[in-house]
Design a protein around this motif. Structure first.
Motif, mmCIF file in Angstrom:
data_model
loop_
_atom_site.group_PDB
_atom_site.id
_atom_site.type_symbol
_atom_site.label_atom_id
_atom_site.label_comp_id
_atom_site.label_asym_id
_atom_site.label_seq_id
_atom_site.Cartn_x
_atom_site.Cartn_y
_atom_site.Cartn_z
ATOM 1 N N TYR A 1 -18.589 -23.746 -15.693
ATOM 2 C CA TYR A 1 -18.437 -24.874 -16.617
ATOM 3 C C TYR A 1 -17.068 -24.912 -17.305
ATOM 4 O O TYR A 1 -16.662 -25.935 -17.834
ATOM 5 C CB TYR A 1 -19.534 -24.820 -17.685
ATOM 6 C CG TYR A 1 -20.900 -25.242 -17.193
ATOM 7 C CD1 TYR A 1 -21.447 -26.473 -17.549
ATOM 8 C CD2 TYR A 1 -21.657 -24.419 -16.371
ATOM 9 C CE1 TYR A 1 -22.694 -26.869 -17.106
ATOM 10 C CE2 TYR A 1 -22.914 -24.800 -15.928
ATOM 11 C CZ TYR A 1 -23.434 -26.023 -16.288
ATOM 12 O OH TYR A 1 -24.673 -26.393 -15.836
ATOM 13 N N ARG B 1 -14.889 -15.816 -24.439
ATOM 14 C CA ARG B 1 -15.339 -15.843 -23.047
ATOM 15 C C ARG B 1 -15.816 -17.246 -22.670
ATOM 16 O O ARG B 1 -16.361 -17.973 -23.498
ATOM 17 C CB ARG B 1 -16.472 -14.850 -22.830
ATOM 18 C CG ARG B 1 -16.044 -13.412 -23.030
ATOM 19 C CD ARG B 1 -17.137 -12.460 -22.607
ATOM 20 N NE ARG B 1 -16.787 -11.080 -22.911
ATOM 21 C CZ ARG B 1 -17.559 -10.040 -22.610
ATOM 22 N NH1 ARG B 1 -18.708 -10.219 -21.992
ATOM 23 N NH2 ARG B 1 -17.177 -8.824 -22.926
ATOM 24 N N GLU B 2 -15.627 -17.576 -21.376
ATOM 25 C CA GLU B 2 -16.045 -18.885 -20.895
ATOM 26 C C GLU B 2 -17.066 -18.728 -19.781
ATOM 27 O O GLU B 2 -17.128 -17.688 -19.113
ATOM 28 C CB GLU B 2 -14.839 -19.679 -20.375
ATOM 29 C CG GLU B 2 -13.869 -20.090 -21.482
ATOM 30 C CD GLU B 2 -12.799 -21.037 -20.972
ATOM 31 O OE1 GLU B 2 -12.644 -21.144 -19.731
ATOM 32 O OE2 GLU B 2 -12.146 -21.684 -21.805
ATOM 33 N N VAL B 3 -17.892 -19.762 -19.582
ATOM 34 C CA VAL B 3 -18.856 -19.767 -18.484
ATOM 35 C C VAL B 3 -18.114 -20.251 -17.241
ATOM 36 O O VAL B 3 -17.591 -21.379 -17.227
ATOM 37 C CB VAL B 3 -20.040 -20.702 -18.811
ATOM 38 C CG1 VAL B 3 -21.049 -20.709 -17.667
ATOM 39 C CG2 VAL B 3 -20.697 -20.274 -20.106
ATOM 40 N N TYR C 1 -27.544 -18.401 -19.036
ATOM 41 C CA TYR C 1 -26.652 -18.308 -17.866
ATOM 42 C C TYR C 1 -26.779 -19.570 -17.028
ATOM 43 O O TYR C 1 -27.755 -20.320 -17.155
ATOM 44 C CB TYR C 1 -27.037 -17.090 -17.004
ATOM 45 C CG TYR C 1 -28.495 -17.066 -16.623
ATOM 46 C CD1 TYR C 1 -28.975 -17.766 -15.518
ATOM 47 C CD2 TYR C 1 -29.425 -16.355 -17.389
ATOM 48 C CE1 TYR C 1 -30.314 -17.759 -15.179
ATOM 49 C CE2 TYR C 1 -30.778 -16.349 -17.059
ATOM 50 C CZ TYR C 1 -31.206 -17.047 -15.951
ATOM 51 O OH TYR C 1 -32.543 -17.046 -15.616
ATOM 52 N N SER C 2 -25.782 -19.774 -16.194
ATOM 53 C CA SER C 2 -25.866 -20.892 -15.255
ATOM 54 C C SER C 2 -26.565 -20.408 -13.985
ATOM 55 O O SER C 2 -26.217 -19.353 -13.438
ATOM 56 C CB SER C 2 -24.462 -21.401 -14.920
ATOM 57 O OG SER C 2 -24.530 -22.295 -13.832
ATOM 58 N N PHE D 1 -22.019 -23.409 -24.361
ATOM 59 C CA PHE D 1 -22.931 -23.494 -23.215
ATOM 60 C C PHE D 1 -24.386 -23.242 -23.619
ATOM 61 O O PHE D 1 -25.298 -23.933 -23.145
ATOM 62 C CB PHE D 1 -22.504 -22.482 -22.152
ATOM 63 C CG PHE D 1 -23.424 -22.397 -20.972
ATOM 64 C CD1 PHE D 1 -23.338 -23.323 -19.940
ATOM 65 C CD2 PHE D 1 -24.388 -21.396 -20.891
ATOM 66 C CE1 PHE D 1 -24.190 -23.257 -18.849
ATOM 67 C CE2 PHE D 1 -25.249 -21.320 -19.804
ATOM 68 C CZ PHE D 1 -25.147 -22.255 -18.781
ATOM 69 N N SER E 1 -24.632 -19.298 -10.948
ATOM 70 C CA SER E 1 -24.026 -17.971 -10.838
ATOM 71 C C SER E 1 -24.984 -16.932 -10.269
ATOM 72 O O SER E 1 -24.598 -15.787 -10.056
ATOM 73 C CB SER E 1 -23.536 -17.508 -12.215
ATOM 74 O OG SER E 1 -24.645 -17.392 -13.109
ATOM 75 N N TYR F 1 -18.742 -19.795 -24.213
ATOM 76 C CA TYR F 1 -20.137 -19.402 -23.987
ATOM 77 C C TYR F 1 -21.064 -19.961 -25.056
ATOM 78 O O TYR F 1 -22.179 -20.413 -24.758
ATOM 79 C CB TYR F 1 -20.240 -17.877 -23.941
ATOM 80 C CG TYR F 1 -21.607 -17.386 -23.548
ATOM 81 C CD1 TYR F 1 -22.082 -17.542 -22.247
ATOM 82 C CD2 TYR F 1 -22.442 -16.781 -24.484
ATOM 83 C CE1 TYR F 1 -23.347 -17.113 -21.898
ATOM 84 C CE2 TYR F 1 -23.702 -16.333 -24.135
ATOM 85 C CZ TYR F 1 -24.150 -16.500 -22.843
ATOM 86 O OH TYR F 1 -25.413 -16.080 -22.505
#
Length: 251
Positions: A49, A44-46, A184-185, A56, A188, A53
């Protein structure tokens, strides 16, 4: 300078003698975070960004352990000295209020940096170890460990028993850290929650460390650097003032 040197040496030896508890315990707990998140969010990716993950969250997890240990070192040192009665030794020693502030602060910084360094070495196995701006990463680590080391001194001065130190740790530092965007960012989040996150100073510290690792951030790195450095200066001079007045240690 010699009394200050011995104070710093005392602080370093104090946590070195119980390294299993002060260094290896946070290393193991943070490594478990790495393993769990790497396995659970594999592939999974953020979104904001476009990176994995685990990559991150590593700067944030590293900084979280660093700041917790910097705080724990100086706060525990003072509250234990109060309990054992040897706080008198610090008061009667030829140490100025500046010496006391710097000595306890440097002890916390060294422990924070040591824990952060060993966690970074372990993190290499999970993301490769690339750091976009190494000097900025070191500067951020120094500033943040200084902030929480002085905060630990303030907590230790104010506290009259161990429960009071726990109030700082459990009801201030931990909630603010977990709500600072480690996992988390903030980009988001809904606008209201994103605005609330921006009044949290730890958010800027995490974001600055993330920028130094990844070259990407939610807010301007210069703004984060100014907030972190400004916070350290305020806490440093406040701590020196309280030592000068003998706040809760001379009576």
């Amino acid at each position: 300078m010699i009394p200050l040197y011995f104070l710093i040496q005392h602080e370093v030896l104090r946590f070195s003698k119980v390294a299993v508890q002060t260094v290896f315990a946070p290393l193991i707990s943070t490594t478990l975070y790495f393993i769990i998140f790497d396995y659970s969010f594999q592939g999974r990716e953020v979104p904001a960004y476009d990176i994995p993950y685990i990559t991150f969250i590593i700067p944030g997890l590293l900084l979280m352990s660093l700041l917790q240990n910097a705080f724990a070192n100086s706060s525990s040192s003072l509250i234990i000295a109060k309990y054992q009665g040897n706080i008198v030794d610090f008061i009667l020693a030829p140490l100025s209020h500046w010496d006391l502030t710097i000595g306890f602060m440097v002890g916390g910084i060294i422990r924070g940096l040591l824990v952060g360094s060993v966690i970074y070495l372990v993190s290499i196995f999970f993301y490769g170890g690339a750091v976009a701006y190494p000097f900025l990463a070191l500067t951020t680590a120094l500033l943040v460990s200084g902030v929480f080391s002085t905060l630990g001194i303030l907590a230790g001065l104010w506290a009259e028993k161990f429960d009071h130190v726990s109030i700082f740790s459990n009801f201030v530092i931990t909630p603010l850290t977990f709500l600072s965007g480690i996992f988390y960012s903030v980009q988001s989040l809904p606008p209201l929650y994103a605005q609330l996150s921006r009044v949290n100073p730890i958010y800027y510290m995490i974001d600055l460390m993330r920028y130094s690792f990844l070259g990407m951030s939610d807010v301007s790195p210069l703004l984060s650097l100014c907030i972190t450095g400004g916070t350290l200066m305020v806490l440093f001079f406040l701590t020196a003032l309280l030592f000068k007045r003998g706040y809760k240690i001379k009576n």
